[in-house]
Structure formats: C-alpha cells, structure tokens
Design a protein around this motif. Structure first.
Motif, PDB file in Angstrom:
ATOM      1  N   ALA A  51       0.806  -1.284  -0.173  1.00 30.11           N
ATOM      2  CA  ALA A  51       0.016  -0.040   0.094  1.00 30.11           C
ATOM      3  C   ALA A  51       0.777   1.127  -0.110  1.00 30.11           C
ATOM      4  O   ALA A  51       0.653   2.164   0.576  1.00 30.11           O
ATOM      5  N   GLY A  52       2.105   1.303  -0.728  1.00 26.15           N
ATOM      6  CA  GLY A  52       2.890   2.498  -0.944  1.00 26.15           C
ATOM      7  C   GLY A  52       3.634   2.652   0.096  1.00 26.15           C
ATOM      8  O   GLY A  52       4.315   3.567  -0.024  1.00 26.15           O
ATOM      9  N   ARG A  53       3.965   1.920   1.122  1.00 27.21           N
ATOM     10  CA  ARG A  53       4.770   1.949   2.187  1.00 27.21           C
ATOM     11  C   ARG A  53       5.757   0.721   2.502  1.00 27.21           C
ATOM     12  O   ARG A  53       5.315  -0.173   2.036  1.00 27.21           O
ATOM     13  N   VAL A  54       6.836   1.149   3.076  1.00 27.28           N
ATOM     14  CA  VAL A  54       7.756   0.017   3.540  1.00 27.28           C
ATOM     15  C   VAL A  54       7.208  -0.456   4.754  1.00 27.28           C
ATOM     16  O   VAL A  54       7.005   0.291   5.814  1.00 27.28           O
ATOM     17  N   VAL A  55       6.896  -1.668   4.978  1.00 29.75           N
ATOM     18  CA  VAL A  55       6.159  -2.313   6.121  1.00 29.75           C
ATOM     19  C   VAL A  55       7.105  -3.245   6.978  1.00 29.75           C
ATOM     20  O   VAL A  55       6.976  -3.614   8.107  1.00 29.75           O
ATOM     21  N   ALA A  62      13.180 -15.365   6.370  1.00 30.16           N
ATOM     22  CA  ALA A  62      12.651 -16.855   6.385  1.00 30.16           C
ATOM     23  C   ALA A  62      12.184 -17.425   7.983  1.00 30.16           C
ATOM     24  O   ALA A  62      11.563 -18.113   8.146  1.00 30.16           O
ATOM     25  N   ALA A  63      12.702 -16.818   8.998  1.00 31.47           N
ATOM     26  CA  ALA A  63      12.797 -16.916  10.425  1.00 31.47           C
ATOM     27  C   ALA A  63      11.112 -16.664  10.462  1.00 31.47           C
ATOM     28  O   ALA A  63      10.528 -16.682  11.871  1.00 31.47           O
ATOM     29  N   ALA A  64      10.654 -15.434  10.095  1.00 35.93           N
ATOM     30  CA  ALA A  64       9.482 -14.874  10.313  1.00 35.93           C
ATOM     31  C   ALA A  64       8.064 -15.704  10.157  1.00 35.93           C
ATOM     32  O   ALA A  64       7.166 -15.405  10.752  1.00 35.93           O
ATOM     33  N   GLY A  65       8.390 -16.859   9.425  1.00 36.34           N
ATOM     34  CA  GLY A  65       6.829 -17.299   8.894  1.00 36.34           C
ATOM     35  C   GLY A  65       6.904 -18.782   9.808  1.00 36.34           C
ATOM     36  O   GLY A  65       7.838 -19.120  10.711  1.00 36.34           O
ATOM     37  N   GLY A  66       5.765 -19.537   9.609  1.00 38.11           N
ATOM     38  CA  GLY A  66       5.611 -20.609  10.400  1.00 38.11           C
ATOM     39  C   GLY A  66       4.665 -21.799   9.544  1.00 38.11           C
ATOM     40  O   GLY A  66       4.680 -21.389   8.487  1.00 38.11           O
ATOM     41  N   THR A  67       4.540 -22.760   9.945  1.00 39.91           N
ATOM     42  CA  THR A  67       3.990 -23.886   9.217  1.00 39.91           C
ATOM     43  C   THR A  67       2.583 -23.569   8.687  1.00 39.91           C
ATOM     44  O   THR A  67       1.966 -24.114   7.843  1.00 39.91           O
ATOM     45  N   GLY A  68       1.950 -22.760   9.406  1.00 41.49           N
ATOM     46  CA  GLY A  68       0.385 -22.339   8.972  1.00 41.49           C
ATOM     47  C   GLY A  68       0.664 -21.377   8.082  1.00 41.49           C
ATOM     48  O   GLY A  68      -0.654 -20.833   7.538  1.00 41.49           O
ATOM     49  N   ASP A  69       1.642 -20.606   7.641  1.00 35.31           N
ATOM     50  CA  ASP A  69       1.574 -19.611   6.586  1.00 35.31           C
ATOM     51  C   ASP A  69       1.744 -19.957   5.296  1.00 35.31           C
ATOM     52  O   ASP A  69       2.325 -21.147   5.023  1.00 35.31           O
ATOM     53  N   ALA A  70       1.189 -19.486   4.297  1.00 38.56           N
ATOM     54  CA  ALA A  70       1.381 -19.728   2.998  1.00 38.56           C
ATOM     55  C   ALA A  70       2.503 -19.878   2.318  1.00 38.56           C
ATOM     56  O   ALA A  70       3.380 -18.639   2.678  1.00 38.56           O
ATOM     57  N   GLY A  71       2.982 -20.747   1.565  1.00 34.80           N
ATOM     58  CA  GLY A  71       4.358 -20.667   0.881  1.00 34.80           C
ATOM     59  C   GLY A  71       5.004 -22.017   0.870  1.00 34.80           C
ATOM     60  O   GLY A  71       4.675 -22.907   1.555  1.00 34.80           O
ATOM     61  N   ASP A  72       5.659 -22.464  -0.336  1.00 33.65           N
ATOM     62  CA  ASP A  72       6.521 -23.668  -0.315  1.00 33.65           C
ATOM     63  C   ASP A  72       7.893 -23.570   0.264  1.00 33.65           C
ATOM     64  O   ASP A  72       8.566 -24.597   0.001  1.00 33.65           O
ATOM     65  N   SER A  73       8.228 -22.389   0.441  1.00 30.09           N
ATOM     66  CA  SER A  73       9.705 -22.458   1.308  1.00 30.09           C
ATOM     67  C   SER A  73       9.703 -21.576   2.564  1.00 30.09           C
ATOM     68  O   SER A  73       8.286 -20.661   2.754  1.00 30.09           O
ATOM     69  N   ALA A  74      10.638 -21.542   3.399  1.00 30.99           N
ATOM     70  CA  ALA A  74      10.622 -20.554   4.600  1.00 30.99           C
ATOM     71  C   ALA A  74      10.654 -19.350   4.233  1.00 30.99           C
ATOM     72  O   ALA A  74       9.939 -18.308   4.841  1.00 30.99           O
ATOM     73  N   ALA A  75      11.342 -18.962   3.247  1.00 33.91           N
ATOM     74  CA  ALA A  75      11.173 -17.643   2.648  1.00 33.91           C
ATOM     75  C   ALA A  75      10.160 -16.997   2.243  1.00 33.91           C
ATOM     76  O   ALA A  75       9.331 -16.043   2.646  1.00 33.91           O
ATOM     77  N   SER A  92       4.636 -14.255   3.499  1.00 34.12           N
ATOM     78  CA  SER A  92       3.133 -14.373   3.875  1.00 34.12           C
ATOM     79  C   SER A  92       2.899 -13.688   5.381  1.00 34.12           C
ATOM     80  O   SER A  92       1.901 -13.065   5.479  1.00 34.12           O
ATOM     81  N   ALA A  93       3.706 -14.157   6.269  1.00 37.21           N
ATOM     82  CA  ALA A  93       3.503 -14.117   7.420  1.00 37.21           C
ATOM     83  C   ALA A  93       3.640 -12.529   7.650  1.00 37.21           C
ATOM     84  O   ALA A  93       2.830 -11.793   8.586  1.00 37.21           O
ATOM     85  N   LEU A  94       4.867 -11.722   7.390  1.00 34.04           N
ATOM     86  CA  LEU A  94       4.952 -10.198   7.573  1.00 34.04           C
ATOM     87  C   LEU A  94       4.043  -9.721   6.963  1.00 34.04           C
ATOM     88  O   LEU A  94       3.481  -8.579   7.375  1.00 34.04           O
ATOM     89  N   LEU A  95       3.537  -9.780   5.663  1.00 38.87           N
ATOM     90  CA  LEU A  95       2.368  -9.015   5.084  1.00 38.87           C
ATOM     91  C   LEU A  95       1.263  -9.183   5.832  1.00 38.87           C
ATOM     92  O   LEU A  95       0.777  -8.159   5.768  1.00 38.87           O
ATOM     93  N   ARG A  96       0.619 -10.309   6.487  1.00 32.89           N
ATOM     94  CA  ARG A  96      -0.329 -10.509   6.857  1.00 32.89           C
ATOM     95  C   ARG A  96      -0.326  -9.651   8.462  1.00 32.89           C
ATOM     96  O   ARG A  96      -1.095  -8.902   8.704  1.00 32.89           O
ATOM     97  N   ARG A  97       0.722  -9.539   8.862  1.00 28.46           N
ATOM     98  CA  ARG A  97       0.827  -8.854  10.220  1.00 28.46           C
ATOM     99  C   ARG A  97       1.071  -7.571  10.036  1.00 28.46           C
ATOM    100  O   ARG A  97       0.309  -6.683  10.897  1.00 28.46           O
ATOM    101  N   ALA A  98       1.581  -6.921   8.844  1.00 29.48           N
ATOM    102  CA  ALA A  98       1.409  -5.645   8.495  1.00 29.48           C
ATOM    103  C   ALA A  98      -0.053  -5.102   8.207  1.00 29.48           C
ATOM    104  O   ALA A  98      -0.230  -3.963   8.730  1.00 29.48           O
ATOM    105  N   ARG A  99      -0.784  -5.733   7.468  1.00 28.26           N
ATOM    106  CA  ARG A  99      -2.056  -5.615   7.389  1.00 28.26           C
ATOM    107  C   ARG A  99      -3.108  -5.721   8.631  1.00 28.26           C
ATOM    108  O   ARG A  99      -4.061  -5.093   8.676  1.00 28.26           O
ATOM    109  N   GLN A 100      -2.539  -6.354   9.481  1.00 26.85           N
ATOM    110  CA  GLN A 100      -3.253  -6.303  10.732  1.00 26.85           C
ATOM    111  C   GLN A 100      -2.940  -5.329  11.910  1.00 26.85           C
ATOM    112  O   GLN A 100      -3.409  -5.510  13.113  1.00 26.85           O
TER     113      GLN A 100
END
Length: 268
Positions: free
Chosen positions: A225-229, A238-251, A256-264
């Motif tokens: 949304a136009g900003r650095v989050v 890679a360390a920011a996500g967990g098994t419940g986050d979307a993605g095929d790799s740790a990165a 996905s996790a960081l983007l979700r947290r920023a929006r929340q």
C-alpha cells in the motif's frame, strides 16, 4: 605555486546511504502509489518485495528520476530528487535502470544497443566499446552480441536490458522485474551477477520471486500500500513464518506472515 592535492579530495564521494527517502509520496497518474514511504539503502543488494499495487514500480521510477515525487524527501547519491530545479544530469550518469518494459530499436544488434546506451549515459567515447563488451559478458550474452534485438527470445532480450543497465558501472542500480523470461539456469547466473555487483554498488531489485531475493540479496524490503512495512535480512525473512503460513519455502512463508501482520497492524 603548485598545491599538493590530498588523497581525500581525489577519492570518489561516498554516501552511507546512497538512497534515502522520508515520507516519500509519488503519483502514478492520479493515484498516489507511494504514500509516506521511508527507506534507507546502503551498498549491497536490496530485494524489493510486495504484492501487485504495492508501489514498487512507481518507487523505482522515482529513484530513476523518471517520475518527480509529489511530496516528502528523496535523496539519491546526495542529490535531492524531491526538489524542483535540481540538476539531475550528474546523477543520471551514475544510475543504471532496467524498467519492466524498456524501449529499443529492433534493428540494433545487442552490441549497438549497449554502446548507444553507454553514449547516452555520457561514457567517454574512447571507453564505450570496452564498457559495452564488459557489460554483455557480465550479463551472459556475449555470444549474441552481434545479433539483432528483434530476433532475441524474451529471456535474451532481458539480459540485453541488464547489460545496458550496468554499462556505465553505476553507483546505484535499479532493476524492475529483471528475471522475467529467464530460465532457471539463467536465473542462477543472474543471482551470481547480483552478488558481484552488490560488493560496490547499491542495487535495488523489484521482483515477485521471493526465492531470488532470499538467495542473492543482503537486505529485504517489503512494501505494501505504498509504504515499507518491513526491512531485514533474508535470514530474518525466513524466520518470520510458520507452518501455518502460505508458501512452499521458509522465505515464502516469512513473506506471507510479515505481510499478514502488517495488514493487521501487528508489529513484526
């Protein structure tokens, strides 16, 4: 009387942060695509990630001095891009830029195209041929140097675009979706090139390919949304996500996790 010139005066100007933005706002047409963005980028390779509409391309255009900021502050190599009336000619000589869609003359050969871009960037005439040859070699397209651009595949054309972006040995290099059309082997070669370039240059790479960022970048910048989050290292991403986050790799899960947290509105 001849004055001895101190070495400090002969040394090239260095900047702790070749790219600095504070509260930056940039329009894409009538839309404010970059809205209050803060960013510090030092020498190294910075991977710019974010969903479609995050403002990545608009930011790259502002850094390349193609688009004037609508507000805030933007300094590139000490030049205040945000101030109207600033002479940007010196800055543009020190920039390399590969946009998502770049124009070219189809009948030019790769060599002619890269030499022409070197001339536009005011590379001294006696150095143009050598600079073009080095650029096509580093971009991995030397074997096609005398091939007309109109006959190249999409991946090869992209590599020609990379060659023109680095022909002037830029201090700040801006690459917008540089791996589009590259096959897996070419992408691996491109990652090696990024690592090499980042040792003495501030490189910003806008991409949707999280794995390229994780493999080749020293720093990750996540925009939405136009900003650095979020900004951090590939390891932290890679360390920011967990098994419940979307993605095929740790990165990807970290992204996905960081983007979700920023929006929340949750701190990373």
């Amino acid at each position: 009387m001849i004055r001895a010139v101190p070495a400090a005066e002969l040394a090239p100007t260095t900047h702790a942060f070749p790219v600095r933005a504070r509260g930056l706002r940039v329009r894409a047409g009538r839309h404010l695509a970059v809205d209050g963005l803060d960013l510090d980028a030092a020498v190294g390779v910075h991977g710019l990630l974010g969903p479609n509409g995050a403002g990545k391309t608009t930011l790259m255009r502002a850094l390349a001095t193609v688009t004037r900021p609508a507000g805030g502050q933007l300094e590139v190599l000490g030049h205040r891009v945000h101030e109207r009336g600033t002479d940007l000619r010196e800055l543009r000589r020190a920039l390399g830029y590969l946009p998502q869609h770049f124009g070219f003359y189809p009948r030019f050969t790769v060599r002619e195209f890269v030499e022409y871009m070197a001339w536009l960037k005011e590379v001294p005439r006696r150095e143009v041929a050598g600079a073009a040859q080095r650029a096509v070699e580093r971009a991995g397209i030397a074997d096609r140097a005398d091939t007309r651009l109109k006959t190249l595949s999409g991946g090869m054309l992209r590599r020609a675009g990379i060659a023109q972006a680095i022909v002037n040995d830029p201090a700040v290099l801006l690459l917008d979706e540089p791996t589009v059309g590259l096959d897996p082997e070419q992408r691996l070669g491109f990652r090696d090139l990024l690592r090499d370039l980042g040792t003495g240059c501030c490189v910003l790479v806008s991409t949707h390919l999280v794995e390229d960022v994780a493999a080749a970048c020293t720093d990750v910048v996540l925009a939405d949304a136009g900003r650095v989050v979020w900004q951090g290292t590939p390891t932290e991403l890679a360390a920011a996500g967990g098994t419940g986050d979307a993605g095929d790799s740790a990165a990807e899960r970290g992204y996905s996790a960081l983007l979700r947290r920023a929006r929340q509105g949750v701190a990373a």
